[in-house]
Motif scaffolding. Structure first.
Motif, PDB file in Angstrom:
ATOM      1  N   ASN A   1      13.506   0.718  -9.293  1.00  0.00           N
ATOM      2  CA  ASN A   1      14.356  -0.183  -8.518  1.00  0.00           C
ATOM      3  C   ASN A   1      15.317   0.658  -7.689  1.00  0.00           C
ATOM      4  OD1 ASN A   1      17.082   0.071 -10.022  1.00  0.00           O
ATOM      5  ND2 ASN A   1      15.602  -0.344 -11.678  1.00  0.00           N
ATOM      6  N   PHE A   2      15.964   0.019  -6.733  1.00  0.00           N
ATOM      7  CA  PHE A   2      16.782   0.754  -5.763  1.00  0.00           C
ATOM      8  C   PHE A   2      18.092   1.285  -6.331  1.00  0.00           C
ATOM      9  CE2 PHE A   2      14.075  -1.822  -2.972  1.00  0.00           C
ATOM     10  CZ  PHE A   2      13.611  -0.840  -2.116  1.00  0.00           C
ATOM     11  N   THR A   3      18.504   0.804  -7.495  1.00  0.00           N
ATOM     12  CA  THR A   3      19.817   1.185  -8.019  1.00  0.00           C
ATOM     13  C   THR A   3      19.752   2.261  -9.094  1.00  0.00           C
ATOM     14  OG1 THR A   3      19.728  -0.604  -9.663  1.00  0.00           O
ATOM     15  CG2 THR A   3      20.742  -1.116  -7.536  1.00  0.00           C
ATOM     16  N   SER A   4      18.572   2.596  -9.594  1.00  0.00           N
ATOM     17  CA  SER A   4      18.479   3.554 -10.691  1.00  0.00           C
ATOM     18  C   SER A   4      18.762   4.972 -10.210  1.00  0.00           C
ATOM     19  CB  SER A   4      17.100   3.499 -11.351  1.00  0.00           C
ATOM     20  OG  SER A   4      16.119   4.126 -10.533  1.00  0.00           O
ATOM     21  N   GLU A   5      19.321   5.795 -11.096  1.00  0.00           N
ATOM     22  CA  GLU A   5      19.599   7.183 -10.766  1.00  0.00           C
ATOM     23  C   GLU A   5      18.310   7.953 -10.501  1.00  0.00           C
ATOM     24  OE1 GLU A   5      22.506   8.963 -10.180  1.00  0.00           O
ATOM     25  OE2 GLU A   5      23.175   6.878 -10.033  1.00  0.00           O
ATOM     26  N   ALA A   6      17.269   7.608 -11.241  1.00  0.00           N
ATOM     27  CA  ALA A   6      15.985   8.285 -11.050  1.00  0.00           C
ATOM     28  C   ALA A   6      15.446   8.045  -9.646  1.00  0.00           C
ATOM     29  CB  ALA A   6      14.986   7.820 -12.095  1.00  0.00           C
ATOM     30  N   PHE A   7      15.498   6.788  -9.215  1.00  0.00           N
ATOM     31  CA  PHE A   7      14.980   6.451  -7.892  1.00  0.00           C
ATOM     32  C   PHE A   7      15.836   7.098  -6.808  1.00  0.00           C
ATOM     33  CE2 PHE A   7      14.302   3.598  -4.219  1.00  0.00           C
ATOM     34  CZ  PHE A   7      12.920   3.692  -4.130  1.00  0.00           C
ATOM     35  N   LYS A   8      17.146   7.080  -6.967  1.00  0.00           N
ATOM     36  CA  LYS A   8      18.040   7.701  -5.989  1.00  0.00           C
ATOM     37  C   LYS A   8      17.793   9.209  -5.914  1.00  0.00           C
ATOM     38  CE  LYS A   8      21.818   4.350  -6.495  1.00  0.00           C
ATOM     39  NZ  LYS A   8      23.201   4.171  -7.001  1.00  0.00           N
ATOM     40  N   ASN A   9      17.477   9.832  -7.050  1.00  0.00           N
ATOM     41  CA  ASN A   9      17.281  11.277  -7.075  1.00  0.00           C
ATOM     42  C   ASN A   9      16.017  11.694  -6.338  1.00  0.00           C
ATOM     43  OD1 ASN A   9      18.228  13.891  -8.083  1.00  0.00           O
ATOM     44  ND2 ASN A   9      16.337  13.905  -9.270  1.00  0.00           N
TER      45      ASN A   9
ATOM     46  N   TYR B   1      17.573   5.948   2.322  1.00  0.00           N
ATOM     47  CA  TYR B   1      17.154   4.574   2.061  1.00  0.00           C
ATOM     48  C   TYR B   1      17.820   3.596   3.024  1.00  0.00           C
ATOM     49  CZ  TYR B   1      14.924   6.107  -2.283  1.00  0.00           C
ATOM     50  OH  TYR B   1      14.112   6.718  -3.212  1.00  0.00           O
ATOM     51  N   GLU B   2      19.076   3.869   3.357  1.00  0.00           N
ATOM     52  CA  GLU B   2      19.783   2.996   4.308  1.00  0.00           C
ATOM     53  C   GLU B   2      19.131   3.065   5.693  1.00  0.00           C
ATOM     54  OE1 GLU B   2      21.077   5.164   2.274  1.00  0.00           O
ATOM     55  OE2 GLU B   2      22.907   4.414   1.314  1.00  0.00           O
ATOM     56  N   THR B   3      18.713   4.260   6.089  1.00  0.00           N
ATOM     57  CA  THR B   3      18.075   4.418   7.394  1.00  0.00           C
ATOM     58  C   THR B   3      16.740   3.695   7.444  1.00  0.00           C
ATOM     59  OG1 THR B   3      19.171   6.557   7.693  1.00  0.00           O
ATOM     60  CG2 THR B   3      17.259   6.101   9.087  1.00  0.00           C
TER      61      THR B   3
ATOM     62  N   PRO C   1      10.785  -7.141   2.784  1.00  0.00           N
ATOM     63  CA  PRO C   1      10.304  -7.773   1.549  1.00  0.00           C
ATOM     64  C   PRO C   1      11.355  -7.731   0.440  1.00  0.00           C
ATOM     65  CG  PRO C   1       8.776  -6.092   2.350  1.00  0.00           C
ATOM     66  CD  PRO C   1      10.049  -5.910   3.090  1.00  0.00           C
ATOM     67  N   LYS C   2      11.302  -8.708  -0.434  1.00  0.00           N
ATOM     68  CA  LYS C   2      12.194  -8.731  -1.595  1.00  0.00           C
ATOM     69  C   LYS C   2      11.568  -8.014  -2.785  1.00  0.00           C
ATOM     70  CE  LYS C   2      14.212 -13.112  -0.078  1.00  0.00           C
ATOM     71  NZ  LYS C   2      14.354 -14.568  -0.348  1.00  0.00           N
ATOM     72  N   ASP C   3      10.247  -8.055  -2.857  1.00  0.00           N
ATOM     73  CA  ASP C   3       9.541  -7.415  -3.956  1.00  0.00           C
ATOM     74  C   ASP C   3       9.522  -5.895  -3.762  1.00  0.00           C
ATOM     75  OD1 ASP C   3       7.457  -7.639  -6.272  1.00  0.00           O
ATOM     76  OD2 ASP C   3       6.487  -6.369  -4.760  1.00  0.00           O
ATOM     77  N   PHE C   4       9.784  -5.136  -4.837  1.00  0.00           N
ATOM     78  CA  PHE C   4       9.889  -3.678  -4.760  1.00  0.00           C
ATOM     79  C   PHE C   4       8.593  -3.032  -4.275  1.00  0.00           C
ATOM     80  CE2 PHE C   4       9.659   0.579  -6.747  1.00  0.00           C
ATOM     81  CZ  PHE C   4      10.810   1.143  -6.218  1.00  0.00           C
ATOM     82  N   GLU C   5       7.468  -3.434  -4.842  1.00  0.00           N
ATOM     83  CA  GLU C   5       6.193  -2.829  -4.470  1.00  0.00           C
ATOM     84  C   GLU C   5       5.818  -3.174  -3.034  1.00  0.00           C
ATOM     85  OE1 GLU C   5       1.779  -2.043  -6.444  1.00  0.00           O
ATOM     86  OE2 GLU C   5       3.257  -3.296  -7.473  1.00  0.00           O
ATOM     87  N   ASP C   6       6.116  -4.384  -2.601  1.00  0.00           N
ATOM     88  CA  ASP C   6       5.885  -4.760  -1.205  1.00  0.00           C
ATOM     89  C   ASP C   6       6.748  -3.914  -0.271  1.00  0.00           C
ATOM     90  OD1 ASP C   6       4.029  -6.647  -1.875  1.00  0.00           O
ATOM     91  OD2 ASP C   6       5.355  -8.376  -1.626  1.00  0.00           O
ATOM     92  N   TYR C   7       7.970  -3.608  -0.737  1.00  0.00           N
ATOM     93  CA  TYR C   7       8.881  -2.798   0.080  1.00  0.00           C
ATOM     94  C   TYR C   7       8.301  -1.399   0.300  1.00  0.00           C
ATOM     95  CZ  TYR C   7      13.402  -1.312   1.978  1.00  0.00           C
ATOM     96  OH  TYR C   7      14.403  -0.872   2.808  1.00  0.00           O
ATOM     97  N   LEU C   8       7.730  -0.831  -0.759  1.00  0.00           N
ATOM     98  CA  LEU C   8       7.101   0.481  -0.620  1.00  0.00           C
ATOM     99  C   LEU C   8       6.015   0.437   0.439  1.00  0.00           C
ATOM    100  CD1 LEU C   8       6.618   1.553  -4.373  1.00  0.00           C
ATOM    101  CD2 LEU C   8       8.560   2.049  -2.882  1.00  0.00           C
ATOM    102  N   TYR C   9       5.187  -0.596   0.362  1.00  0.00           N
ATOM    103  CA  TYR C   9       4.068  -0.778   1.301  1.00  0.00           C
ATOM    104  C   TYR C   9       4.574  -0.926   2.741  1.00  0.00           C
ATOM    105  CZ  TYR C   9       0.732  -3.956   3.707  1.00  0.00           C
ATOM    106  OH  TYR C   9      -0.063  -4.607   4.607  1.00  0.00           O
ATOM    107  N   VAL C  10       5.568  -1.763   2.949  1.00  0.00           N
ATOM    108  CA  VAL C  10       6.080  -1.985   4.312  1.00  0.00           C
ATOM    109  C   VAL C  10       6.783  -0.736   4.834  1.00  0.00           C
ATOM    110  CG1 VAL C  10       7.646  -3.363   5.740  1.00  0.00           C
ATOM    111  CG2 VAL C  10       6.200  -4.488   4.039  1.00  0.00           C
TER     112      VAL C  10
END
Length: 826
Positions: free
Chosen positions: A559-567, A575-577, A589-598
């Motif tokens: 998810n977008f808030t985890s330290e692992a993902f941010k690292n 991510y903001e860009t 997209p709202k779904d995390f996996e869809d966001y990766l795809y888009v």
């Protein structure tokens, strides 16, 4: 007769003498390591690094997993000891010369052999050779290497200056700069024996180095000269045999040699030579040679040499706008298509030859003909350059300096000079090497990044720093190249880019790194206006697939808030860009996996815009090398291939946009202009067909035109006034264009404004390795995937209504799944 002599000598060598130059691989001995001043020893792997050894001994967690990187920074501040014991026989010690060769020590290393200090190393990029016989003994020998903290050494050097150089300690340390952390890579400042270590036994004489110059090359004749450096221990008569493995031709040289190193020159001719061509323009023909040194029927040494016959020129000629910047290969102007190549791992000994072969093969599959070896990494292993030779991929080779200013004291400059000599001697025979470049963005940084103000340099400081820069990149490196290379192999460019992307001249001369998109937050459409003569860097980030992230994160951390993902995003506003650009062009997209795809579609869309704008501008623009092909760890970055070699959407798009024949539409003022770009050395003619289709398959407009296009050109082959399409709903329309076997789709609005409808996608198995896919309506960005790892020959493509597309698979799989853009917009 010569051939008979050769066979006789080979027979003597095979049956009576086993060759007097031999090697003993010390990497395979039982090695241990420990932190200095600690007695407990652990099993080490050579070649290796301290991080991988600690991990293999379960002393640290996986450095790539989660946010583990943060808790492993202590490693760089410690000193580490590696040691082994090995036995020597009486017969081995009888050799006249025994050398210990370290292919690579990372970086500050004190080497002890049987308790004696035999080497102080200070450069990761150099090969270190010790005359070891006097330090060796029969029976058990003890070899110990103490690695001193590169970070501490760098800081010690930095304190010697009265001013601060940008990037602090890393610029004083001759090691891979990216290991100190980059905006796509973690900070792991490694230490260790990162390349093989071996003993070399030789007698009488050995071959030190082989190179060749190409004095003449035409379709009927290649005139070469081999330069063979022989190190002689004993004066005497010797025989050199040059054997062409392809033609079977043998040259025999009888020479009287005195003690020391002698350069033997031998002219060599090849009739009706086969040229080496880059990918897409011909075969990368190679000639394989064996050079063997004999004395009194004994084979003393033997080396292999693979060469490609080609000419390469960098053409810079003034014109009305500025000056050109393009390469001629074998007398032909070639548009360079490719990417920047970074180290494939943070821990380099893990990069096998097969990984290099795979990455270069993927570049070839994507229709590339050039890779730029970026200056913040390393001079790669031989396997990389051999793969480029075999696949027709030209190499832009940076020296290992990036994004800073460097010292210019006598010791530093001499160290770098030896580094240049070692690596140029090793690499210069590869036909893939097209250009040598001093550094990455040092010149631009000095002139455009505000360092003078940031570090409060006095006029004297600025003068000293710039003079040191010129000493290395304008004097020492080009002078060293002149001493090592023949004229046709010596193309030198002091810094890439030649001008910063904010300057007008950057688009009219030299090469440019255009970062208005991403860093400047400019829209993708600016790529169509800001076109340089040779664009050697530009890019946009795309996230890796879910399967890649799952290998380095727990399910809870996806998810977008985890330290692992941010690292696993090293750009401070990365991510903001991505999100800002996504909001411009897509329904987020709202779904995390869809966001990766888009995010991958977004990256592919932006880079398609850039690549095709560059190619349409041919011959004004003659090169497009995007940032970046690959990754050094699993991360969100600018790469088109993720760390595991998986193709992102952008890699598939690059393959399409790099085709030798390209149909591309430009929205220019009141017209849609259809370009046909032809990189082939062949004229084409045929029917250009254009259709405007609604997304449900209705034919709205149609025309055709007989056209002809010249070789190696970019031409507007059709223009459509915008008024022609005013009566149609262009949010629900696609322009489909065909010429011979080439097809292209053009959409008039951004993806978020398209009136897509739910597709009924059908997939059928044609055979074990082929599927057929079709849909009832226009289906945007079809993504095929499976839980089983498999490579799809095409992916992330648009499917026209009722179109049947056949896709090849790397292996048979079941349960193929599919997703399209429509699925993410609900």
């Amino acid at each position: 007769m010569v051939k008979d002599i050769f066979v006789f000598l080979c027979s003597l060598n095979c049956f009576f003498f086993f060759g007097q130059t031999s090697y003993r691989n010390l990497s395979t001995e039982n090695w241990t390591f420990n932190k200095q001043n600690e007695t407990k020893k652990h099993k080490a792997t050579i070649p290796g690094t301290i991080h991988t050894d600690l991990f293999q001994n379960q002393l640290i967690p996986d450095p790539f997993f989660g946010a583990n990187e943060k808790q492993l920074q202590w490693i760089e501040n410690e000193n580490w000891e590696y040691e082994t014991h090995f036995s020597l026989t009486k017969s081995e010690l009888k050799n006249e010369n025994i050398e210990m060769e370290f292919e690579g020590l990372d970086t500050y290393a004190t080497v002890f052999l049987n308790g004696n200090v035999v080497l102080e190393a200070d450069n990761m990029f150099r090969k270190w050779i010790i005359s070891a016989k006097s330090h060796l003994k029969m029976g058990t020998n003890h070899l110990k290497v103490v690695f001193h903290s590169a970070v501490k050494k760098g800081n010690e050097e930095a304190k010697k200056l009265s001013y601060t150089l940008p990037e602090k300690e890393r610029v004083f340390v001759r090691k891979a700069q990216y290991q100190f952390g980059w905006d796509w890579g973690p900070r792991f400042v490694t230490a260790g024996i990162w390349k093989p270590v071996q003993l070399k036994f030789w007698n009488s004489a050995k071959i030190e180095n082989i190179k060749y110059s190409q004095d003449e090359l035409n379709e009927s004749l290649a005139e070469l000269e081999f330069i063979i450096d022989v190190n002689v221990e004993k004066n005497g008569k010797y025989v050199l045999l040059i054997y062409n493995d392809i033609t079977g031709k043998i040259d025999e040289l009888f020479v009287n040699l005195k003690k020391g190193i002698t350069s033997i020159k031998n002219p060599y001719k090849i009739e009706s030579p086969k040229f080496w061509w880059c990918n897409g323009l011909g075969k990368p023909n190679l000639y394989n040679f064996s050079i063997e040194l004999y004395q009194k029927g004994k084979s003393l040494d033997k080396k292999k040499l693979n060469i490609g016959l080609r000419t390469i020129e960098l053409i810079q000629e003034k014109d009305q706008i500025g000056s050109s910047f393009y390469f001629k290969l074998n007398g032909k102007s070639v548009f360079m298509k490719g990417a920047n190549f970074v180290p494939p791992d943070s821990f380099l000994p893990r990069v096998s030859d097969s990984i290099y072969y795979s990455l270069v093969a993927n570049a070839k599959k994507a229709n590339m003909n050039m890779l730029r070896v970026w200056g913040g990494g390393v001079y790669f292993d031989d396997a990389f350059y051999e793969a480029c030779d075999a696949n027709g991929i030209l190499v832009w080779q940076d020296f290992m300096f990036a994004c800073s200013m460097y010292p210019g004291d006598k010791k530093f400059v001499e160290n770098v000079k030896q580094e240049v000599i070692d690596n140029v001697n090793r690499l210069q025979n590869h036909p893939s090497i097209a250009i040598w470049c001093g550094n990455n963005e040092n010149d631009e940084g000095w002139n455009n990044w505000g360092w003078q103000k940031q570090f409060n340099y006095s006029k004297a400081d600025s003068t000293q720093i710039w003079n040191d820069y010129k000493k290395v990149f304008h004097e020492m490196i080009p002078q060293t190249l002149d001493s090592l290379l023949s004229k046709e192999k010596n193309i030198y460019w002091s810094s890439s880019p030649s001008k910063g992307w904010g300057r007008k001249e950057s688009l009219t001369q030299g090469d440019v790194h255009y970062w208005g998109v991403w860093w400047g937050k400019e829209p993708f459409e600016i790529y169509e206006k800001k076109v340089g003569r040779f664009v050697s860097e530009y890019g946009f980030q795309g996230m890796p697939n879910m399967e890649t992230l799952q290998k380095v994160m727990t399910q809870e951390d996806l998810n977008f808030t985890s330290e692992a993902f941010k690292n696993h995003q090293k750009h401070p506003t990365g991510y903001e860009t991505i999100n800002e650009y996504m909001e411009r062009d897509y329904v987020v997209p709202k779904d995390f996996e869809d966001y990766l795809y888009v995010s991958q579609l977004l990256q592919a869309r932006g880079m398609k815009t850039a690549i095709e704008a560059h190619r349409r501008a041919k011959p004004y623009c003659m090169g497009t090398l995007y940032w970046q092909l690959n990754d050094c760890w699993p991360v969100t970055s600018w790469s088109s291939l993720d760390y595991f070699g998986n193709w992102k959407a952008f890699q598939y798009q690059a393959k399409r946009s790099f085709e030798n024949l390209l149909l591309s539409v430009a929205n220019e003022n009141d017209k849609y202009k259809v370009y046909l770009v032809n990189d082939d050395f062949e004229n084409y003619s045929g029917k250009l067909e254009l259709e405007l289709l609604s997304f449900d398959g209705k034919l709205l407009w149609k025309t055709f035109k007989e056209i002809a296009i010249e070789e190696n050109s970019s031409t507007v082959v059709y223009e459509i006034p915008k008024t022609e399409f005013e009566k149609f709903d262009l949010r629900n329309s696609v322009l489909h264009i065909r010429f011979n076997q080439v097809e292209s789709n053009y959409f008039f609005v951004k993806p978020k404004d398209m009136k897509l409808s739910k597709p009924n996608i059908q997939i059928q198995n044609i055979d074990e390795f082929t599927i057929e896919i079709s849909s009832d309506v226009l289906t945007k960005d079809v993504f095929i995937y499976s839980e089983t790892e498999v490579f799809f020959e095409d992916n992330y493509f648009d499917l026209l209504p009722k179109e049947k597309r056949f896709i090849k698979l790397s292996k048979p799989v079941q349960n193929i799944k599919v997703k399209s853009l429509f699925d993410t917009m609900q």
